[in-house]
Design a protein around this motif. Structure first.
Motif, PDB file in Angstrom:
ATOM      1  N   GLU A  24       0.826  -1.215   0.000  1.00  9.55           N
ATOM      2  CA  GLU A  24       0.000   0.000   0.000  1.00  9.55           C
ATOM      3  C   GLU A  24       0.861   1.266   0.000  1.00  9.55           C
ATOM      4  N   SER A  25       2.015   1.212  -0.657  1.00 13.79           N
ATOM      5  CA  SER A  25       2.957   2.326  -0.572  1.00 13.79           C
ATOM      6  C   SER A  25       2.404   3.621  -1.157  1.00 13.79           C
ATOM      7  N   LYS A  26       1.495   3.548  -2.128  1.00 11.46           N
ATOM      8  CA  LYS A  26       1.004   4.764  -2.768  1.00 11.46           C
ATOM      9  C   LYS A  26       0.160   5.611  -1.829  1.00 11.46           C
ATOM     10  N   MET A  27      -0.636   4.976  -0.959  1.00 13.50           N
ATOM     11  CA  MET A  27      -1.640   5.719  -0.208  1.00 13.50           C
ATOM     12  C   MET A  27      -1.482   5.683   1.305  1.00 13.50           C
ATOM     13  N   VAL A  44      -1.322  -1.562  12.747  1.00  8.79           N
ATOM     14  CA  VAL A  44      -1.158  -1.930  11.345  1.00  8.79           C
ATOM     15  C   VAL A  44      -0.692  -3.374  11.271  1.00  8.79           C
ATOM     16  N   VAL A  45      -1.473  -4.208  10.602  1.00  9.57           N
ATOM     17  CA  VAL A  45      -1.122  -5.610  10.411  1.00  9.57           C
ATOM     18  C   VAL A  45      -0.662  -5.786   8.968  1.00  9.57           C
ATOM     19  N   CYS A  46       0.616  -6.140   8.787  1.00 11.97           N
ATOM     20  CA  CYS A  46       1.214  -6.271   7.454  1.00 11.97           C
ATOM     21  C   CYS A  46       1.283  -7.738   7.036  1.00 11.97           C
ATOM     22  N   ASN A  47       0.989  -7.953   5.766  1.00 13.19           N
ATOM     23  CA  ASN A  47       1.058  -9.314   5.248  1.00 13.19           C
ATOM     24  C   ASN A  47       1.765  -9.326   3.896  1.00 13.19           C
ATOM     25  N   ASP A  48       2.937  -9.927   3.862  1.00 15.15           N
ATOM     26  CA  ASP A  48       3.615 -10.253   2.609  1.00 15.15           C
ATOM     27  C   ASP A  48       3.794  -9.047   1.686  1.00 15.15           C
ATOM     28  N   CYS A  49       4.295  -7.950   2.226  1.00 15.38           N
ATOM     29  CA  CYS A  49       4.529  -6.761   1.402  1.00 15.38           C
ATOM     30  C   CYS A  49       5.799  -6.945   0.567  1.00 15.38           C
ATOM     31  N   THR A  50       5.714  -6.622  -0.719  1.00 14.78           N
ATOM     32  CA  THR A  50       6.871  -6.723  -1.607  1.00 14.78           C
ATOM     33  C   THR A  50       7.288  -5.358  -2.160  1.00 14.78           C
ATOM     34  N   ASN A  76       0.575 -17.196   4.539  1.00 15.86           N
ATOM     35  CA  ASN A  76       0.196 -17.065   3.135  1.00 15.86           C
ATOM     36  C   ASN A  76      -1.327 -16.913   3.038  1.00 15.86           C
ATOM     37  N   VAL A  77      -1.787 -15.676   3.145  1.00 16.93           N
ATOM     38  CA  VAL A  77      -3.221 -15.397   3.184  1.00 16.93           C
ATOM     39  C   VAL A  77      -3.816 -15.446   1.775  1.00 16.93           C
ATOM     40  N   LEU A  78      -4.943 -16.132   1.656  1.00 14.02           N
ATOM     41  CA  LEU A  78      -5.677 -16.195   0.393  1.00 14.02           C
ATOM     42  C   LEU A  78      -6.847 -15.236   0.480  1.00 14.02           C
ATOM     43  N   SER A  79      -6.819 -14.153  -0.300  1.00 14.92           N
ATOM     44  CA  SER A  79      -7.852 -13.134  -0.144  1.00 14.92           C
ATOM     45  C   SER A  79      -8.341 -12.576  -1.474  1.00 14.92           C
TER      46      SER A  79
END
Length: 356
Positions: A24-27, A44-50, A76-79
């Motif tokens: 979510e780096s843009k916003m 803030v809960v972060c998941n697998d940010c690249t 590995n969240v499936l969303s």
């Protein structure tokens, strides 16, 4: 559901914001800046940010060391945007699976230090003064006393519920039941009643926002192709008192190939004026297709200054009844009728981004 057992821990009076993020780096920077001073804490809960979201968050944490708290959710969240195989796997996961997005959300709830919680989304620019009014109530619920005018607020709540039921039965918003003069007379008492009931832990306060799109200027969207009505958040984002009965379960959408979250809570829901500008249409993955619609159908995008002059009857006539649900169109009426001054007072939130 996973993590619910920790919801009974003793908590302080106050308001926690819970944000779930992935790339979510843009916003994320502008979102945090717009809301954090109106919260007691932001989890803030972060998941697998690249992307560079983690770096931005570390920078913001140095800026807000006492309020911003960052946690990694290393599963590995499936969303969203699932392949066919991922989608089938996600809908067949057990309810307590850490790979469900709903349980990532529940993990965020379990970390809250304060009694009251609300969801914070990264594509929203918050009206800090409006949000802080509710934060102050959550921080001092014992100071909220019953007043005679709240009887009128309760009566308006019951009448609004009747308006909604009749509208559903007739399959159209019965706008004649909600004239401007009625809202003008009773809305303030309705809000005072909502404050009192929230302080008692009897209601959840539904927060809403206005959908905007930034091109050469800021527009309010009536996008019938991508489903962006003027307002969003009519019931799915609330301020609520945390308990073992407030949690997320999975929500399945075959249309969008997603397995996301649905909020479960025992409270009656009351509504308040807009609380943010919603920038979903400006997301990287959305911008080009929204811009294409705007170029081809410019009538579906209204400059904010013009939108503020529209009556709800004009708004409703412009809405596409096939794209925008009856539930939305019924609720938009109250939000629109109590919104003008709030939005005008917060236009600086957009102006600060460089576009008037």
């Amino acid at each position: 559901m996973l993590y619910i057992e920790s919801f009974n821990n003793k908590r302080e009076s106050g308001l926690t914001g819970v944000m779930r993020v992935k790339n979510e780096s843009k916003m994320i920077k502008t979102c945090i800046d717009s809301c954090i001073e109106a919260l007691d804490e932001l989890i803030v809960v972060c998941n697998d940010c690249t992307d560079n979201t983690p770096e931005i968050l570390k920078c913001k944490q140095r800026q807000y060391p006492n309020k911003l708290k960052i946690y990694e959710y290393n599963h590995n969240v499936l969303s969203f945007n699932l392949t066919e195989d991922e989608f089938e796997e996600a809908i067949n996961l057990p309810d307590d699976s850490v790979r469900l997005y709903a349980n990532m959300c529940n993990y965020g709830l379990s970390l809250a230090k304060y009694k009251y919680v609300t969801k914070i989304d990264t594509d929203q620019l918050y009206f800090a003064k409006e949000l802080k009014k509710w934060r102050d109530i959550c921080a001092n619920p014992e100071t909220i006393k019953w007043k005679v005018c709240m009887i009128w607020g309760w009566l308006f709540m019951m009448y609004f519920s009747l308006y909604r039921r009749i509208s559903v039965k007739l399959a159209k918003p019965c706008l004649f039941m909600l004239p401007d003069w009625l809202v003008t007379i009773f809305y303030e008492s309705y809000q005072k009643y909502a404050v009192w009931q929230l302080a008692k832990g009897k209601v959840a306060v539904a927060l809403s926002g206005i959908n905007v799109f930034k091109d050469k200027e800021w527009f309010v969207t009536f996008d019938n192709i991508n489903g962006h009505p003027p307002y969003n958040g009519t019931g799915d984002t609330v301020i609520f008192k945390l308990s073992e009965k407030t949690y997320f379960t999975r929500q399945v959408s075959r249309k969008y190939s997603s397995v996301t979250e649905c909020f479960t809570q025992p409270y009656k829901v009351v509504f308040t004026s807009p609380m943010w500008f919603h920038q979903h249409a400006n997301r990287v993955q959305c911008f080009d297709k929204i811009k294409k619609v705007k170029d081809e159908c410019p009538e579906q995008f209204v400059p904010i200054s013009d939108f503020l002059k529209m009556s709800y009857k004009e708004v409703h006539e412009k809405l596409n009844q096939q794209t925008h649900t009856l539930f939305q169109r019924v609720l938009f009426a109250l939000i629109h009728k109590c919104k003008k001054q709030v939005i005008e007072d917060n236009l600086s939130v957009l102006e600060n981004l460089g576009v008037k």
